[in-house]
Design a protein around this motif. Structure first.
Motif, PDB file in Angstrom:
ATOM      1  N   HIS A 212       0.857  -1.543  -0.092  1.00  0.00           N
ATOM      2  CA  HIS A 212      -0.293   0.061  -0.048  1.00  0.00           C
ATOM      3  C   HIS A 212       0.197   1.730  -0.057  1.00  0.00           C
ATOM      4  N   GLY A 213       0.103   2.385  -0.258  1.00  0.00           N
ATOM      5  CA  GLY A 213       0.820   3.695  -0.712  1.00  0.00           C
ATOM      6  C   GLY A 213       1.461   4.156   0.497  1.00  0.00           C
ATOM      7  N   ILE A 214       2.141   4.567   1.442  1.00  0.00           N
ATOM      8  CA  ILE A 214       2.740   5.589   2.211  1.00  0.00           C
ATOM      9  C   ILE A 214       1.828   6.370   2.514  1.00  0.00           C
ATOM     10  N   PRO A 215       0.964   6.649   3.494  1.00  0.00           N
ATOM     11  CA  PRO A 215       0.381   7.632   3.369  1.00  0.00           C
ATOM     12  C   PRO A 215       0.730   9.064   3.181  1.00  0.00           C
ATOM     13  N   GLU A 216      -0.055  10.118   2.971  1.00  0.00           N
ATOM     14  CA  GLU A 216       0.625  12.106   2.853  1.00  0.00           C
ATOM     15  C   GLU A 216       0.781  12.125   3.965  1.00  0.00           C
ATOM     16  N   THR A 217      -0.361  11.853   4.940  1.00  0.00           N
ATOM     17  CA  THR A 217      -0.253  12.418   5.977  1.00  0.00           C
ATOM     18  C   THR A 217      -0.600  11.403   7.035  1.00  0.00           C
ATOM     19  N   VAL A 218       0.285  11.110   8.231  1.00  0.00           N
ATOM     20  CA  VAL A 218      -0.249  10.527   9.530  1.00  0.00           C
ATOM     21  C   VAL A 218      -0.310  10.955  10.588  1.00  0.00           C
ATOM     22  N   LEU A 219      -1.118  11.367  11.298  1.00  0.00           N
ATOM     23  CA  LEU A 219      -1.585  11.863  12.649  1.00  0.00           C
ATOM     24  C   LEU A 219      -1.735  10.904  13.611  1.00  0.00           C
ATOM     25  N   ALA A 220      -1.301  10.912  14.716  1.00  0.00           N
ATOM     26  CA  ALA A 220      -1.165  10.096  15.812  1.00  0.00           C
ATOM     27  C   ALA A 220      -1.654  10.269  16.834  1.00  0.00           C
ATOM     28  N   VAL A 243     -16.204   6.383   9.161  1.00  0.00           N
ATOM     29  CA  VAL A 243     -14.845   7.355   9.180  1.00  0.00           C
ATOM     30  C   VAL A 243     -13.351   6.301   8.734  1.00  0.00           C
ATOM     31  N   PRO A 244     -12.560   7.226   8.321  1.00  0.00           N
ATOM     32  CA  PRO A 244     -11.624   5.749   7.413  1.00  0.00           C
ATOM     33  C   PRO A 244     -10.510   5.788   8.660  1.00  0.00           C
ATOM     34  N   PHE A 274      -6.185   5.073  21.749  1.00  0.00           N
ATOM     35  CA  PHE A 274      -5.093   5.578  20.731  1.00  0.00           C
ATOM     36  C   PHE A 274      -5.366   5.473  19.014  1.00  0.00           C
ATOM     37  N   VAL A 275      -5.109   6.571  18.833  1.00  0.00           N
ATOM     38  CA  VAL A 275      -5.922   7.166  17.248  1.00  0.00           C
ATOM     39  C   VAL A 275      -4.431   6.469  16.021  1.00  0.00           C
ATOM     40  N   GLU A 276      -4.974   6.781  14.911  1.00  0.00           N
ATOM     41  CA  GLU A 276      -3.847   6.517  14.314  1.00  0.00           C
ATOM     42  C   GLU A 276      -4.583   7.123  13.061  1.00  0.00           C
ATOM     43  N   LEU A 277      -4.561   8.647  12.417  1.00  0.00           N
ATOM     44  CA  LEU A 277      -5.248   8.694  10.878  1.00  0.00           C
ATOM     45  C   LEU A 277      -4.171   8.462   9.284  1.00  0.00           C
ATOM     46  N   HIS A 278      -4.702   8.044   8.814  1.00  0.00           N
ATOM     47  CA  HIS A 278      -3.759   8.426   7.281  1.00  0.00           C
ATOM     48  C   HIS A 278      -4.809   9.590   6.525  1.00  0.00           C
ATOM     49  N   GLY A 279      -3.512   9.849   5.332  1.00  0.00           N
ATOM     50  CA  GLY A 279      -4.426  10.910   3.958  1.00  0.00           C
ATOM     51  C   GLY A 279      -3.669  12.123   3.847  1.00  0.00           C
ATOM     52  N   SER A 280      -4.236  12.552   2.990  1.00  0.00           N
ATOM     53  CA  SER A 280      -3.986  14.057   2.894  1.00  0.00           C
ATOM     54  C   SER A 280      -4.460  15.425   4.216  1.00  0.00           C
ATOM     55  N   PRO A 281      -3.785  15.862   3.998  1.00  0.00           N
ATOM     56  CA  PRO A 281      -4.042  16.785   5.065  1.00  0.00           C
ATOM     57  C   PRO A 281      -5.038  17.201   5.637  1.00  0.00           C
ATOM     58  N   ARG A 282      -5.585  17.264   3.953  1.00  0.00           N
ATOM     59  CA  ARG A 282      -7.415  18.160   4.507  1.00  0.00           C
ATOM     60  C   ARG A 282      -7.836  16.870   5.204  1.00  0.00           C
ATOM     61  N   ALA A 283      -7.898  15.305   4.157  1.00  0.00           N
ATOM     62  CA  ALA A 283      -8.434  14.540   5.002  1.00  0.00           C
ATOM     63  C   ALA A 283      -8.347  13.790   6.451  1.00  0.00           C
ATOM     64  N   GLN A 287     -11.021  14.353   9.493  1.00  0.00           N
ATOM     65  CA  GLN A 287     -10.840  13.104  10.290  1.00  0.00           C
ATOM     66  C   GLN A 287     -11.200  13.470  11.772  1.00  0.00           C
ATOM     67  N   CYS A 288     -10.522  14.273  12.107  1.00  0.00           N
ATOM     68  CA  CYS A 288      -9.924  14.786  13.521  1.00  0.00           C
ATOM     69  C   CYS A 288     -11.531  15.168  14.071  1.00  0.00           C
ATOM     70  N   GLU A 289     -11.867  15.960  13.399  1.00  0.00           N
ATOM     71  CA  GLU A 289     -13.354  17.315  14.031  1.00  0.00           C
ATOM     72  C   GLU A 289     -14.252  15.906  14.077  1.00  0.00           C
ATOM     73  N   GLN A 290     -14.178  15.250  12.680  1.00  0.00           N
ATOM     74  CA  GLN A 290     -15.289  14.087  12.623  1.00  0.00           C
ATOM     75  C   GLN A 290     -15.311  12.983  14.151  1.00  0.00           C
ATOM     76  N   LEU A 291     -13.921  12.558  14.607  1.00  0.00           N
ATOM     77  CA  LEU A 291     -13.916  11.481  15.767  1.00  0.00           C
ATOM     78  C   LEU A 291     -13.708  12.856  17.475  1.00  0.00           C
ATOM     79  N   GLU A 292     -13.745  14.004  17.100  1.00  0.00           N
ATOM     80  CA  GLU A 292     -13.985  15.026  18.328  1.00  0.00           C
ATOM     81  C   GLU A 292     -15.570  14.650  18.575  1.00  0.00           C
ATOM     82  N   ALA A 293     -16.343  14.902  17.733  1.00  0.00           N
ATOM     83  CA  ALA A 293     -17.915  15.224  17.594  1.00  0.00           C
ATOM     84  C   ALA A 293     -18.704  13.692  18.054  1.00  0.00           C
TER      85      ALA A 293
END
Length: 464
Positions: A212-220, A243-244, A274-283, A287-293
């Motif tokens: 799989h492609g290494i994601p552009e942005t990773v937040l954890a 939410v992916p 413990f959460v990790e999100l992958h995708g573009s900066p906007r994506a 996802q963070c906003e959806q999680l917080e809601a």
């Protein structure tokens, strides 16, 4: 003269120092990561090529000597444990990456390649292999147990990421299964018959796996909650909302206490995701906003996320070290990890029941796991000299399995059956289905030489 001695006479010259018979050498291959009693192998063979595996299998079959495949020994249900009068075949030396095909998003590897070594090899390609069971397991071992791990909620398990195999059958015949295509409808699905077979049908000597492609942005990061129920409900609503998330791991307060002490963290001792999100900066921001809601209505604290790779590695190293961290809570303790997986709609009730049963039994047992796909673990922390605690843990484990089966779940999401869940396999699938599994094994391994005693108990033995 025993069959094993005769086999040694035939193989010792061919394998040389890779045919290990001295006790100190054999003791390194006892595969004792789990709580089951480890047995010293009688002989350890270390093939380096598929041809050597074929030669060994032909000779062993001719002499009716059992074969037990072994990777790096990280399995938890005694899957690779030695058996009496058998050869433990250490495949970790077959560790070459044979081909990387970036255009096709796949690579071809030998079974002894570890997941960390593979990703190091792939670093310059912009691709990665996502299956992360926590331990630095071999690809062959991960295929054999149909492993999963922290990334499964987004990238699937080994089942979804194996395209094809080369397998040496008990008589030394080598077969090729699957293809490099993304899908196929050609005949029986032999690739997935061997995926999860725990070495009971043949020895995997080559695998073609998806990349799989290494994601552009990773937040954890970590996310504390006021209650275990709120954390679990957030997981359920996140998955049901689509939410992916790439990773979504639950640690209860006991697990956080263990990880803090073992890994030098300072997280509040409360239910934590413990959460990790992958995708573009906007994506990932969306996802963070959806999680917080979602979390906001379930008693969540602040979602603390970071893009710093060092911080992320520190967080996930702590999660991966949860088993030894739990063990360290009690001097000279043993940890017994359960492996329950349920439909996501039943996750909250499953974990509520687990916590209540643990407390009622007076046991020390963190709850944690890959809850993003309904998989959770209870780590019983036990002393070997406390038979009462072991009996209570066994009873709790049976209750957890019974509930999982009652809602359409499974007794093992990723560890496999090994020797620890043979009775649960029978309860889960029923006698007719297990009888069919036995018939398939008998067709491929008529002498019953491949990893005997694993998955199925002997016909005359208690399946439990």
């Amino acid at each position: 003269m025993t069959a094993l001695i005769r086999l040694s006479e035939q193989m010792a010259d061919r394998f040389g120092e890779r045919w290990i018979t001295h006790e100190a050498g054999r003791a390194q291959f006892m595969a004792a990561e789990g709580h089951h009693e480890a047995l010293l192998p009688d002989v350890v063979a270390q093939p380096r090529t598929a041809e050597e595996v074929q030669i060994l299998m032909r000779a062993a079959t001719a002499l009716a000597v059992p074969i037990v495949p072994l990777g790096v020994g990280t399995s938890l249900e005694g899957n690779a444990g030695a058996v009496v009068d058998a050869v433990s075949v250490d495949l970790s030396g077959m560790n070459r990456v044979l081909e990387v095909a970036p255009e096709d998003l796949l690579c071809v590897v030998e079974p002894g390649v570890t997941r960390e070594a593979l990703n190091e090899e792939l670093r310059a390609t912009g691709l990665f292999f996502p299956i992360d069971p926590g331990a630095n397991a071999t690809i062959g071992g991960m295929i054999s147990t149909r492993a999963s791990g922290t990334n499964a909620v987004r990238y699937g398990t080994m089942r979804e990421n194996v395209l094809g195999l080369k397998v040496v059958l008990p008589d030394g015949t080598m077969i090729r299964t699957g293809s490099r295509a993304r899908k196929s409808a050609a005949g029986y699905d032999l690739t997935h018959l061997f995926t999860g077979s725990e070495g009971t049908l043949g020895l995997i000597v080559e695998a073609t796996v998806r990349l799989h492609g290494i994601p552009e942005t990773v937040l954890a990061g970590s996310w504390g909650f006021g209650s275990l129920e709120g954390a679990v409900q957030t997981v359920i609503e996140t998955i049901q909302s689509g939410v992916p998330v790439a990773r979504m791991e639950l640690l209860d307060p006991v697990a956080i206490r263990a990880c803090n002490a073992y890994a030098g963290l300072s997280l509040p001792e409360q239910p934590t995701l413990f959460v990790e999100l992958h995708g573009s900066p906007r994506a990932v921001q969306e996802q963070c906003e959806q999680l917080e809601a979602i979390g906001g209505s379930n008693g969540a604290g602040t979602l603390v996320m970071s893009a710093d790779r060092d911080e992320q590695r520190r967080l996930w190293r702590a999660r991966h070290a949860a088993l030894p961290a739990a063990r360290a809570l009690v001097p000279d303790a043993v940890t017994w990890s359960t492996d329950i997986c349920v439909p996501i709609s039943s996750l909250a009730e499953a974990i509520r029941r687990a916590r209540a049963a643990i407390d009622a039994a007076g046991l020390l047992a963190p709850i944690l796991g890959h809850v993003g796909d309904g998989n959770y673990h209870v780590f019983f922390v036990l002393r070997r000299d406390d038979p009462s605690a072991w009996a209570r843990a066994r009873q709790v484990n049976e209750e957890l399995i019974d509930f999982a089966l009652s809602v359409g779940g499974t007794c093992t999401g990723e560890h496999g059956i090994g020797i620890g869940k043979r009775g649960a396999l029978l309860r889960e699938h029923g006698g007719e289905a297990v009888a069919l599994m036995r018939q398939l094994k008998a067709a491929i391994d008529p002498a019953g030489l491949m990893n005997p005693g694993k998955i199925f108990a002997e016909a005359s033995a208690d399946e439990h």
